[in-house]
Design a protein around this motif. Structure first.
Motif, PDB file in Angstrom:
ATOM      1  N   LEU A   1      -9.389  14.190   4.022  1.00 58.13           N
ATOM      2  CA  LEU A   1      -9.320  15.650   4.101  1.00 58.13           C
ATOM      3  C   LEU A   1      -9.919  16.162   5.406  1.00 58.13           C
ATOM      4  CD1 LEU A   1      -8.687  18.354   2.654  1.00 58.13           C
ATOM      5  CD2 LEU A   1     -11.005  18.252   1.698  1.00 58.13           C
ATOM      6  N   ILE A   2     -10.876  15.447   5.932  1.00 59.28           N
ATOM      7  CA  ILE A   2     -11.524  15.852   7.179  1.00 59.28           C
ATOM      8  C   ILE A   2     -10.520  15.997   8.310  1.00 59.28           C
ATOM      9  CG2 ILE A   2     -12.073  13.456   7.750  1.00 59.28           C
ATOM     10  CD1 ILE A   2     -14.543  14.420   9.175  1.00 59.28           C
ATOM     11  N   TYR A   3      -9.466  15.177   8.294  1.00 61.38           N
ATOM     12  CA  TYR A   3      -8.475  15.221   9.368  1.00 61.38           C
ATOM     13  C   TYR A   3      -7.621  16.486   9.316  1.00 61.38           C
ATOM     14  CZ  TYR A   3      -9.724  10.327   9.932  1.00 61.38           C
ATOM     15  OH  TYR A   3     -10.423   9.166  10.137  1.00 61.38           O
ATOM     16  N   ILE A   4      -7.654  17.181   8.176  1.00 64.45           N
ATOM     17  CA  ILE A   4      -6.961  18.461   8.062  1.00 64.45           C
ATOM     18  C   ILE A   4      -7.911  19.620   8.324  1.00 64.45           C
ATOM     19  CG2 ILE A   4      -5.755  20.010   6.477  1.00 64.45           C
ATOM     20  CD1 ILE A   4      -4.507  17.646   5.159  1.00 64.45           C
ATOM     21  N   LEU A   5      -9.139  19.534   7.801  1.00 65.99           N
ATOM     22  CA  LEU A   5     -10.076  20.633   7.930  1.00 65.99           C
ATOM     23  C   LEU A   5     -10.721  20.708   9.315  1.00 65.99           C
ATOM     24  CD1 LEU A   5     -11.886  20.665   4.473  1.00 65.99           C
ATOM     25  CD2 LEU A   5      -9.933  22.013   5.245  1.00 65.99           C
ATOM     26  N   MET A   6     -10.943  19.560   9.965  1.00 67.02           N
ATOM     27  CA  MET A   6     -11.593  19.594  11.276  1.00 67.02           C
ATOM     28  C   MET A   6     -10.766  20.352  12.315  1.00 67.02           C
ATOM     29  SD  MET A   6     -13.187  16.545  13.652  1.00 67.02           S
ATOM     30  CE  MET A   6     -14.526  16.230  12.501  1.00 67.02           C
TER      31      MET A   6
ATOM     32  N   LEU B   1      -0.037  18.672   9.743  1.00 70.62           N
ATOM     33  CA  LEU B   1      -0.856  19.577   8.945  1.00 70.62           C
ATOM     34  C   LEU B   1      -2.106  20.001   9.710  1.00 70.62           C
ATOM     35  CD1 LEU B   1      -0.600  17.966   5.386  1.00 70.62           C
ATOM     36  CD2 LEU B   1       0.518  20.039   6.209  1.00 70.62           C
ATOM     37  N   GLY B   2      -2.657  19.087  10.507  1.00 74.72           N
ATOM     38  CA  GLY B   2      -3.814  19.426  11.326  1.00 74.72           C
ATOM     39  C   GLY B   2      -3.499  20.517  12.333  1.00 74.72           C
ATOM     40  N   LEU B   3      -2.307  20.475  12.925  1.00 78.12           N
ATOM     41  CA  LEU B   3      -1.902  21.520  13.859  1.00 78.12           C
ATOM     42  C   LEU B   3      -1.766  22.865  13.151  1.00 78.12           C
ATOM     43  CD1 LEU B   3       0.771  19.605  15.994  1.00 78.12           C
ATOM     44  CD2 LEU B   3      -1.510  20.351  16.720  1.00 78.12           C
ATOM     45  N   ILE B   4      -1.262  22.830  11.909  1.00 78.40           N
ATOM     46  CA  ILE B   4      -1.117  24.076  11.154  1.00 78.40           C
ATOM     47  C   ILE B   4      -2.486  24.662  10.809  1.00 78.40           C
ATOM     48  CG2 ILE B   4      -0.384  25.017   8.926  1.00 78.40           C
ATOM     49  CD1 ILE B   4       2.064  23.253   9.069  1.00 78.40           C
ATOM     50  N   THR B   5      -3.425  23.821  10.384  1.00 80.92           N
ATOM     51  CA  THR B   5      -4.758  24.348  10.062  1.00 80.92           C
ATOM     52  C   THR B   5      -5.489  24.803  11.325  1.00 80.92           C
ATOM     53  OG1 THR B   5      -5.684  22.096  10.088  1.00 80.92           O
ATOM     54  CG2 THR B   5      -5.013  22.996   7.958  1.00 80.92           C
TER      55      THR B   5
ATOM     56  N   THR C   1       0.489   9.311   9.060  1.00 77.73           N
ATOM     57  CA  THR C   1      -0.171   9.780  10.276  1.00 77.73           C
ATOM     58  C   THR C   1       0.531  11.014  10.838  1.00 77.73           C
ATOM     59  OG1 THR C   1      -0.882   7.531  10.811  1.00 77.73           O
ATOM     60  CG2 THR C   1      -0.904   9.147  12.599  1.00 77.73           C
ATOM     61  N   ILE C   2       1.866  10.984  10.848  1.00 76.96           N
ATOM     62  CA  ILE C   2       2.622  12.129  11.351  1.00 76.96           C
ATOM     63  C   ILE C   2       2.354  13.362  10.492  1.00 76.96           C
ATOM     64  CG2 ILE C   2       4.953  13.046  11.672  1.00 76.96           C
ATOM     65  CD1 ILE C   2       5.855  10.253  12.455  1.00 76.96           C
ATOM     66  N   VAL C   3       2.314  13.162   9.185  1.00 69.50           N
ATOM     67  CA  VAL C   3       2.062  14.294   8.287  1.00 69.50           C
ATOM     68  C   VAL C   3       0.673  14.878   8.541  1.00 69.50           C
ATOM     69  CG1 VAL C   3       1.769  14.989   5.885  1.00 69.50           C
ATOM     70  CG2 VAL C   3       3.626  13.439   6.512  1.00 69.50           C
ATOM     71  N   LEU C   4      -0.341  14.013   8.682  1.00 71.48           N
ATOM     72  CA  LEU C   4      -1.695  14.494   8.925  1.00 71.48           C
ATOM     73  C   LEU C   4      -1.787  15.248  10.248  1.00 71.48           C
ATOM     74  CD1 LEU C   4      -3.973  11.546   7.714  1.00 71.48           C
ATOM     75  CD2 LEU C   4      -3.732  13.812   6.691  1.00 71.48           C
ATOM     76  N   VAL C   5      -1.136  14.736  11.280  1.00 69.87           N
ATOM     77  CA  VAL C   5      -1.159  15.416  12.577  1.00 69.87           C
ATOM     78  C   VAL C   5      -0.493  16.789  12.469  1.00 69.87           C
ATOM     79  CG1 VAL C   5      -0.271  15.367  14.946  1.00 69.87           C
ATOM     80  CG2 VAL C   5      -1.273  13.305  13.941  1.00 69.87           C
TER      81      VAL C   5
END
Length: 474
Positions: free
Chosen positions: A304-309, A377-381, A371-375
């Protein structure tokens, strides 16, 4: 004895907007900002320690939700009344006392022993957390009301930018980095050591506020009438009881004055509402994030940290940029538009994985790469964090500029009350909605509701555009 010195009146001159470096030259501001950094770092480590320890003791997400609600409930019950109390006392004194009390209360967690069992330990955790949060209701309006007393009016945007930068910075530093690092490497999963560190941080914050210049308690209309002084009924007090017969009666009258003032100012009302929604959106993602990762993406919830950070980094970036783009003429529209962008981003967050899954399926590929999904979603957050800053900084500045000093703490207390009422909904309901409707529909519904609220705000502000209402205290 505390050595008192009067807070000098800051001349209001037509100057360029102050820069961050201008504010950092102000020693009193540095003391207040240092206290905020220390106290919020302590708060974030407390959040991390309690969530993790309660989960380990109980193995129940419901028990963890109970801790979150224990932090939130006192704000709903006491925040508004706390603003009245703060205005009738020295802000500096309130800051110092509350920091000391919070530090002492944290030590109560040391009295528990996990071997006692869930039934014995959890009630202690809940009660101490409720008390800790109750005391914090005095700290928040005192801190927000102290900023305009130690900086010039033209420095407010820069000062608020730094204060808003502190929240995401301490979230990353306390919750994501310092708390886990200390627990694993220094204290070897012994929570007692972590609580001692939190105690020391609170005492250090109290020391910083102790050396602030002494301010005088505010003289509200109700408190002056309670002393028998002859005062005219101010515009903001229309409809309030004219004569207070007791301390509680006086407090109630002052509280009514504060809410009446807010209702009469649509800009302040909008700022309070939309700032609260922005906070709730971010907390909602943290609440259902682990389940979203596990049940929708098939990814371990520890990531989750990879989305919230990235969201925290977006907050930092927004705080840096907003001072360059915000001014007293565009703050209301900036808040409304960025709330609309946040709603659109939430909808994008909800449909990203289904879209990726569909595209991969067209090419006969298996599930989208994690990995692509996390990246993505990370850009969206990151965008969500950016929009959050473009809501929170102008909103806080609007509240400080438009509210007179003798009512400012009550305005901020009203904000803390509303924000926690709005916040408790996703904490208590979002998980149940996700289980019932699914995570994707839940996030989409919240995004659409946010967009609807923003659209209504834009429509109302358009109707006021021709009036003389401006986001300034003048």
């Amino acid at each position: 004895m505390i050595k008192e010195k009067a807070i000098s009146e800051k001349p209001i001159t037509a100057q360029r907007p102050a820069r961050v470096m201008d504010v950092l030259k102000n020693r009193d501001f540095l003391k207040l900002w240092s206290a905020q950094i220390l106290s919020q770092t302590a708060q974030q480590i407390v959040n991390y320690a309690l969530v993790l320890q309660v989960h380990r003791i109980s193995g129940s997400s419901t028990a963890v939700s109970g801790i979150v609600i224990s932090f939130t409930l006192p704000a709903i019950l006491f925040a508004a009344l706390a603003g009245v109390f703060v205005e009738r006392n020295s802000k500096k004194t309130m800051l110092t006392i509350t920091n000391v009390l919070r530090g002492v209360m944290v030590l109560a967690y040391l009295l528990t022993d996990e071997r006692w069992g869930v039934g014995a330990v959890l009630p202690i955790f809940y009660v101490v957390t409720l008390l800790f949060s109750s005391v914090s209701q005095l700290f928040n309006p005192a801190e927000a009301s102290m900023i305009p007393l130690v900086v010039k009016k033209e420095e407010l945007i820069a000062a608020n930018s730094l204060f808003n930068l502190t929240l995401p910075a301490t979230q990353l530093g306390g919750f994501v980095l310092l708390g886990p690092l200390l627990l694993l490497t220094v204290f070897h999963n012994n929570f007692n050591g972590l609580y001692i560190v939190i105690f020391l941080l609170c005492i250090a914050a109290a020391a910083c506020t102790y050396f602030l210049p002494q301010d005088a308690p505010g003289q509200t209309a109700a408190s002056r009438r309670a002393k028998g002084e002859k005062v005219g009924v101010p515009e903001v007090a229309v409809g309030a009881t004219r004569i207070a017969k007791s301390g509680f009666h006086t407090a109630g009258e002052e509280l009514a004055e504060g809410w009446h003032f807010i209702r009469r100012d649509p800009v302040i009302m909008s700022a309070i509402l939309y700032w609260s929604i922005a906070i709730a959106v971010f907390m909602m993602l943290g609440t259902i994030g682990p389940g979203f990762l596990e049940n929708v993406l098939g990814i371990d919830d520890s990531k989750l940290i990879y989305i919230l950070m990235p969201g925290g980094l977006g907050l930092v970036l927004g705080v840096i940029l907003v001072g360059r783009l915000s001014n007293e003429n565009n703050r209301e529209s900036m808040i409304n538009w960025n709330l609309l962008y946040a709603g659109l981003t939430l909808v994008a967050f909800s449909i990203l994985y289904p879209i990726l899954d569909y595209v991969y399926g067209l090419f006969g590929q298996p599930d989208p790469d994690g990995t692509i999904v996390l990246v993505a979603l990370g850009l969206i957050t990151l965008l969500l964090g950016l929009f959050n800053s473009f809501i929170s900084v102008p909103a806080q500045t609007a509240l400080q500029e438009r509210a007179p000093e003798n009512i400012r703490a009550r305005v901020f207390s009203a904000f803390y009350t509303v924000s926690n009422i709005i916040l408790i909904v996703p904490v208590a309901i979002a998980g149940a909605m996700a289980d019932w409707l699914g995570y994707v529909p839940t996030v989409m519904i919240i995004g659409l509701v946010v967009m609807l609220i923003a659209g209504m705000g834009l429509y109302r502000s358009r109707g006021r555009r021709g009036n003389t209402v401006r986001l300034s205290s003048g």
